[in-house]
Motif scaffolding. Structure first.
Motif, PDB file in Angstrom:
ATOM      1  N   ASP A 146       0.982  -1.674  -0.055  1.00  0.00           N
ATOM      2  CA  ASP A 146      -0.072   0.068  -0.090  1.00  0.00           C
ATOM      3  C   ASP A 146       0.762   0.913  -0.017  1.00  0.00           C
ATOM      4  N   GLU A 147       0.266   2.302  -0.373  1.00  0.00           N
ATOM      5  CA  GLU A 147       0.856   3.671  -0.580  1.00  0.00           C
ATOM      6  C   GLU A 147       1.240   3.947   0.691  1.00  0.00           C
ATOM      7  N   GLU A 148       0.714   3.980   1.815  1.00  0.00           N
ATOM      8  CA  GLU A 148       1.134   4.350   3.076  1.00  0.00           C
ATOM      9  C   GLU A 148       2.127   3.867   3.346  1.00  0.00           C
ATOM     10  N   VAL A 149       2.185   2.524   3.094  1.00  0.00           N
ATOM     11  CA  VAL A 149       3.460   2.349   3.114  1.00  0.00           C
ATOM     12  C   VAL A 149       4.641   2.681   3.020  1.00  0.00           C
ATOM     13  N   LEU A 150       4.295   3.032   1.737  1.00  0.00           N
ATOM     14  CA  LEU A 150       5.903   3.504   1.017  1.00  0.00           C
ATOM     15  C   LEU A 150       6.022   4.519   1.718  1.00  0.00           C
ATOM     16  N   LYS A 151       5.029   5.563   1.506  1.00  0.00           N
ATOM     17  CA  LYS A 151       6.032   6.624   2.577  1.00  0.00           C
ATOM     18  C   LYS A 151       6.346   6.659   3.865  1.00  0.00           C
ATOM     19  N   SER A 152       6.479   5.478   4.248  1.00  0.00           N
ATOM     20  CA  SER A 152       6.947   5.725   5.567  1.00  0.00           C
ATOM     21  C   SER A 152       8.535   6.330   5.660  1.00  0.00           C
ATOM     22  N   HIS A 153       8.623   6.974   6.862  1.00  0.00           N
ATOM     23  CA  HIS A 153      10.208   7.486   6.478  1.00  0.00           C
ATOM     24  C   HIS A 153      10.858   5.964   7.422  1.00  0.00           C
ATOM     25  N   VAL A 154      11.919   5.649   6.672  1.00  0.00           N
ATOM     26  CA  VAL A 154      12.868   4.872   7.025  1.00  0.00           C
ATOM     27  C   VAL A 154      13.934   5.563   8.212  1.00  0.00           C
ATOM     28  N   LEU A 155      13.941   5.519   8.968  1.00  0.00           N
ATOM     29  CA  LEU A 155      15.621   6.213   9.656  1.00  0.00           C
ATOM     30  C   LEU A 155      16.928   5.926   9.390  1.00  0.00           C
ATOM     31  N   GLY A 156      17.935   6.199   8.694  1.00  0.00           N
ATOM     32  CA  GLY A 156      19.366   6.032   7.887  1.00  0.00           C
ATOM     33  C   GLY A 156      18.727   5.447   6.777  1.00  0.00           C
ATOM     34  N   LEU A 157      17.898   5.082   5.889  1.00  0.00           N
ATOM     35  CA  LEU A 157      17.279   4.865   4.517  1.00  0.00           C
ATOM     36  C   LEU A 157      18.300   5.871   3.339  1.00  0.00           C
ATOM     37  N   ASN A 158      18.673   5.535   2.922  1.00  0.00           N
ATOM     38  CA  ASN A 158      19.669   6.819   2.443  1.00  0.00           C
ATOM     39  C   ASN A 158      18.823   6.212   0.742  1.00  0.00           C
ATOM     40  N   SER A 159      18.235   7.151  -0.038  1.00  0.00           N
ATOM     41  CA  SER A 159      17.056   6.436  -1.567  1.00  0.00           C
ATOM     42  C   SER A 159      19.063   6.808  -2.593  1.00  0.00           C
ATOM     43  N   ASN A 160      19.553   7.673  -2.115  1.00  0.00           N
ATOM     44  CA  ASN A 160      20.546   7.830  -3.654  1.00  0.00           C
ATOM     45  C   ASN A 160      20.283   7.832  -4.436  1.00  0.00           C
ATOM     46  N   GLY A 161      19.393   9.157  -4.105  1.00  0.00           N
ATOM     47  CA  GLY A 161      19.023   9.982  -5.702  1.00  0.00           C
ATOM     48  C   GLY A 161      17.675   9.118  -6.118  1.00  0.00           C
ATOM     49  N   LYS A 165       9.838   6.205  -2.674  1.00  0.00           N
ATOM     50  CA  LYS A 165       8.865   5.308  -2.417  1.00  0.00           C
ATOM     51  C   LYS A 165       9.841   3.481  -2.981  1.00  0.00           C
ATOM     52  N   GLU A 166      10.479   3.833  -3.505  1.00  0.00           N
ATOM     53  CA  GLU A 166      11.110   2.421  -4.602  1.00  0.00           C
ATOM     54  C   GLU A 166      11.804   2.204  -3.797  1.00  0.00           C
ATOM     55  N   THR A 167      13.123   3.227  -2.994  1.00  0.00           N
ATOM     56  CA  THR A 167      14.216   2.815  -1.865  1.00  0.00           C
ATOM     57  C   THR A 167      13.398   1.947  -0.950  1.00  0.00           C
ATOM     58  N   VAL A 168      12.393   1.922   0.232  1.00  0.00           N
ATOM     59  CA  VAL A 168      11.157   1.905   1.046  1.00  0.00           C
ATOM     60  C   VAL A 168      10.489   0.888   0.470  1.00  0.00           C
ATOM     61  N   ARG A 169      10.007   0.513  -0.837  1.00  0.00           N
ATOM     62  CA  ARG A 169       9.739  -0.966  -1.011  1.00  0.00           C
ATOM     63  C   ARG A 169      10.809  -2.047  -1.265  1.00  0.00           C
ATOM     64  N   GLU A 170      11.825  -1.651  -1.076  1.00  0.00           N
ATOM     65  CA  GLU A 170      13.336  -2.800  -1.427  1.00  0.00           C
ATOM     66  C   GLU A 170      13.509  -3.285   0.346  1.00  0.00           C
ATOM     67  N   TRP A 171      13.243  -1.814   0.818  1.00  0.00           N
ATOM     68  CA  TRP A 171      14.070  -2.308   1.993  1.00  0.00           C
ATOM     69  C   TRP A 171      12.691  -3.133   3.147  1.00  0.00           C
ATOM     70  N   LEU A 172      11.236  -3.189   2.346  1.00  0.00           N
ATOM     71  CA  LEU A 172      10.554  -3.145   3.511  1.00  0.00           C
ATOM     72  C   LEU A 172       9.917  -5.386   2.973  1.00  0.00           C
ATOM     73  N   GLN A 173      11.504  -5.207   1.807  1.00  0.00           N
ATOM     74  CA  GLN A 173      10.890  -6.832   1.521  1.00  0.00           C
ATOM     75  C   GLN A 173      12.040  -7.481   1.177  1.00  0.00           C
ATOM     76  N   GLN A 174      13.232  -6.504   1.617  1.00  0.00           N
ATOM     77  CA  GLN A 174      14.921  -7.462   1.231  1.00  0.00           C
ATOM     78  C   GLN A 174      14.643  -8.931   2.245  1.00  0.00           C
ATOM     79  N   GLY A 175      15.018  -9.854   1.442  1.00  0.00           N
ATOM     80  CA  GLY A 175      14.708 -10.930   2.197  1.00  0.00           C
ATOM     81  C   GLY A 175      16.291 -11.440   3.062  1.00  0.00           C
ATOM     82  N   ASP A 176      17.365 -10.696   2.622  1.00  0.00           N
ATOM     83  CA  ASP A 176      18.529 -10.966   3.835  1.00  0.00           C
ATOM     84  C   ASP A 176      17.981 -10.265   5.216  1.00  0.00           C
ATOM     85  N   ALA A 177      17.156  -9.259   5.622  1.00  0.00           N
ATOM     86  CA  ALA A 177      17.750  -8.431   6.783  1.00  0.00           C
ATOM     87  C   ALA A 177      17.443  -9.434   7.843  1.00  0.00           C
TER      88      ALA A 177
END
Ligand code: TTP
Length: 673
Positions: A146-161, A165-177
């Motif tokens: 959901d859009e609402e989750v993708l708008k989350s601010h993940v502290l320390g997460l750097n989208s590097n340009g 939202k795509e950066t947040v999606r990757e963080w949420l779904q990273q299998g090796d976390a």
């Protein structure tokens, strides 16, 4: 005093949810034409346009601040809509806000243990829900998020340009976390869903912090407002704390924070890292030293307490400047108003939640015109609480007189007057739940209803002297000599599922939200430990021997002395697309809105009571029922007295837990988990 608690688990998922510009949203729901427009809620005292107590985000963009008065806000933002807080009994009536807060709590409580921390904020322990989600539908297995989750601010997460939202999606779904980050991702999904549900059912937006403990969740929830959520990953904690001003940390807004700054040069939480635990203990004692060492590392074991109801009820008012109360008659008049409100709240709590309070406390702020040292604190006084507005009023007046005598001290003999009361409040604490479903209690309520519908005077034995219309909840108490602001509800708790309800308090003006809440904690502490109390029998004797009317005819000091002979007081913000979309699609006309809101409120109220009763059972078990003051029990109807006593008796038997048929066993925590 802060309490050092080790983390019970390093994988807890805790959320802190705070409703955005709460009073303004409540008013905007009531008057939908105010939506999207700059608005603020002002106190009822209209001096200089009234003090602002809540400012909407549109008005904030135009530079309006809570520290302003209405007139100043209008200069800064001429198009601002100022809504006056509702008034009852010559003071703010926060009922509408308390009820709105309850609606939100009842929704948030659906996913995990819920602790109502103030009128508009809640802590949630979502560990079980997150673990379950991770097991059954882990984020990496989801096809869409959901859009609402993708708008989350993940502290320390750097989208590097990259797209944020795509950066947040990757963080949420990273299998090796690691497990902890995976749980946080689940927490983010759950909280976003809850926030959307709150929006759908109540039309309120809220913001949230999601972390591994309460302290970090609370710090995060205010970082991105309105209608957003912030996630604190373990790897971000150090960076978050190292620059955080020490005074922004909960419990460090006062003397301890000041001491750290001035005595040890600690200006940020990170500065604490330079000291060993031993050193901090040398400075501030073992407990506080360890607590400081822990918080510097983001460690906090404080649990989310299952608490949906007020832990105390209160009613108060400030009398700034020339409005200070200078005669006992004036104090008595206001005590009547405050005690009636308190009594209504107590009756409502008894009816809806089957809870009784047993300590009445009076607080006041005073000055003495001829004494340079008159800023000393007016002592808080407590006594066993007797139900009924008249009785509460009598007792409160006696407590006031005891406090005044002490406050005036040696001036007693020489002066009659020369004092002023700038703040007066009464509160009821040590609230315990009576198990629901017991026959005599049901009978009692039935009997009460009949009495209420009758025009005959009410039975003196029944704790019923008020109109029973007031709902529940609570607040903090502050005042300023010039500004008046309404009191914000605040929740806290002990024993039973509760929140501090001093929402009846009128007009307080904290410099900051943190400070306000910190002060309330102090207030709660005083309620339980600092206030003095008077023994019941003598106390009751005094009430009958000197009626209030008689007292007000006398010079205050004479009255105080006279009463003292008869009794002894011993001691004791960026907008967000899915939410905006929702608001657009759900705008409705005023009348339609009202209908919808009230029906929602009713249902939610029901839900909340149900939840509460469930948790009450658990908490009854842990409450020291043996400590119920007999005088409180004595004030109840005989059949309830009997039932309470039968509950008290078995608890004292050593073999009680073995009796599977006992009430104690029925209410044991295991059965209710
Ligand atoms: P807050 O949560 O402190 O503020 P808020 O909800 O208005 O805004 P934000 O989005 O920044 O959280 O307070 C909640 C309500 O409590 C607020 O709407 C009005 C009331 N309140 C007072 O009456 N007086 C006060 O001094 C404060 C701080 C709050």
């Amino acid at each position: 005093m802060p309490i050092a608690r080790p983390e019970t688990s390093d994988s807890r998922i805790i959320a802190h949810v705070d409703i955005d510009c709460f009073y303004v949203q409540v008013e905007q729901r009531k008057q939908p034409h105010l939506r999207g427009k700059p608005a603020a809620v002002v106190q009822y005292n209209s001096w200089k346009g009234g003090g602002l107590i809540a400012v909407g985000y549109e008005a904030r963009k135009d530079g309006v601040k809570r520290s302003m008065r209405g007139d100043e806000a209008k200069k800064v933002c001429p198009q601002i809509h100022l809504v006056q807080v509702p008034v009852a009994r010559g003071k703010a009536d926060l009922t509408i806000y308390r009820n709105a807060g309850s609606e939100v709590v009842s929704i948030l409580a659906r996913k995990g243990r819920c602790e109502r921390a103030s009128i508009d904020e809640v802590y949630l322990d979502l560990t079980d829900a997150a673990e379950l989600m991770l097991k059954e539908t882990p984020p990496e297995s989801l096809e869409s998020i959901d859009e609402e989750v993708l708008k989350s601010h993940v502290l320390g997460l750097n989208s590097n340009g990259k797209d944020e939202k795509e950066t947040v999606r990757e963080w949420l779904q990273q299998g090796d976390a690691d497990h902890r980050d995976k749980l946080l991702a689940c927490g983010a999904l759950i909280v976003a869903e809850l926030r959307l549900q709150v929006l759908k059912e109540t039309e309120f937006t809220c913001s949230a912090g999601i972390a591994h403990n309460k302290m970090l969740a609370k710090l995060a929830s205010g970082m991105n407002k309105p209608a957003q959520q912030t996630i604190v990953t373990s790897s971000s904690v150090k960076g978050l704390l190292e620059t955080l001003p020490i005074k922004k940390m909960k419990q460090l807004g006062g003397k301890l924070g000041s001491s750290l700054q001035t005595d040890h040069g600690v200006n940020t939480v990170g500065d604490l890292l330079q000291f060993s635990e031993g050193k901090l203990q040398d400075f501030y004692g073992v407990n506080t030293g360890t607590w400081l060492w822990n918080i510097a590392r983001g460690i906090s074991g404080e649990e989310v307490e299952g608490r949906l109801l007020p832990k105390s009820h209160g009613s108060g008012k400030t009398f700034p400047g020339p409005s200070a109360l200078k005669t006992l008659t004036a104090v008595e008049k206001w005590l009547k108003e405050l005690c009636e409100e308190l009594s209504e709240r107590l009756q409502s709590d008894l009816e809806k939640n089957k809870r009784i309070a047993h300590t009445l406390t009076l607080h006041a702020n005073a000055y003495k015109s001829t004494d340079a040292d008159s800023h000393k604190k007016f002592p808080s006084k407590s006594c066993p609480l007797r139900y009924g507005a008249v009785k509460i009023q009598e007792d409160a007046l006696n407590l006031f007189q005891g406090g005044l005598r002490e406050y005036l001290g040696s001036y007693m003999g020489n002066e009659c007057g020369g004092w002023g009361i700038t703040n007066l409040s009464v509160s009821a604490s040590k609230i315990i739940a009576i198990p629901s479903g017991t026959s005599s209690i049901t009978k009692y309520f039935h009997c009460r209803d009949q009495l209420q519908s009758s025009s005959e005077p009410q039975n003196e034995n029944l704790p019923v002297e008020d109109d029973l219309s007031s709902p529940i909840i609570g607040a903090e108490s502050r005042h300023s000599p010039l500004h008046q602001t309404e009191q914000k509800d605040e929740c806290g708790g002990e024993g039973v599922p509760t929140v501090n309800d001093t929402s009846g308090f009128d007009q307080y003006e904290p410099e900051s939200k943190e400070e306000a809440r910190g002060d309330f904690a102090g207030e709660a502490f005083r309620l339980s430990t600092g206030a003095e109390s008077c023994p019941t029998s003598k106390h009751n004797e005094m009430k009958t021997s000197l009626p209030a009317k008689e007292m007000k005819m006398k010079c205050p000091n004479d009255v105080i002395r006279s009463n003292d002979r008869k009794r002894k007081i011993t001691t004791k913000e960026k907008g967000t697309s899915s939410i905006l979309k929702f608001l657009q699609s759900n705008s409705c006309s005023s009348s339609k809105q009202d209908t919808k809101c009230s029906s929602l409120g009713g249902q939610d109220q029901l839900d909340m009571v149900t939840t509460t009763q469930t948790s009450n059972r658990t908490d009854i078990w842990s409450y020291k029922v043996d400590e119920i003051d007999q005088s409180v029990v004595n004030e109840l109807p005989p059949e309830i007295q009997e039932e309470l006593r039968s509950l008290l008796r078995p608890k004292k038997r050593a073999n009680m837990s073995k009796d599977s048929s006992s009430i104690a066993n029925y209410f044991s925590p295991a059965k209710n988990k």
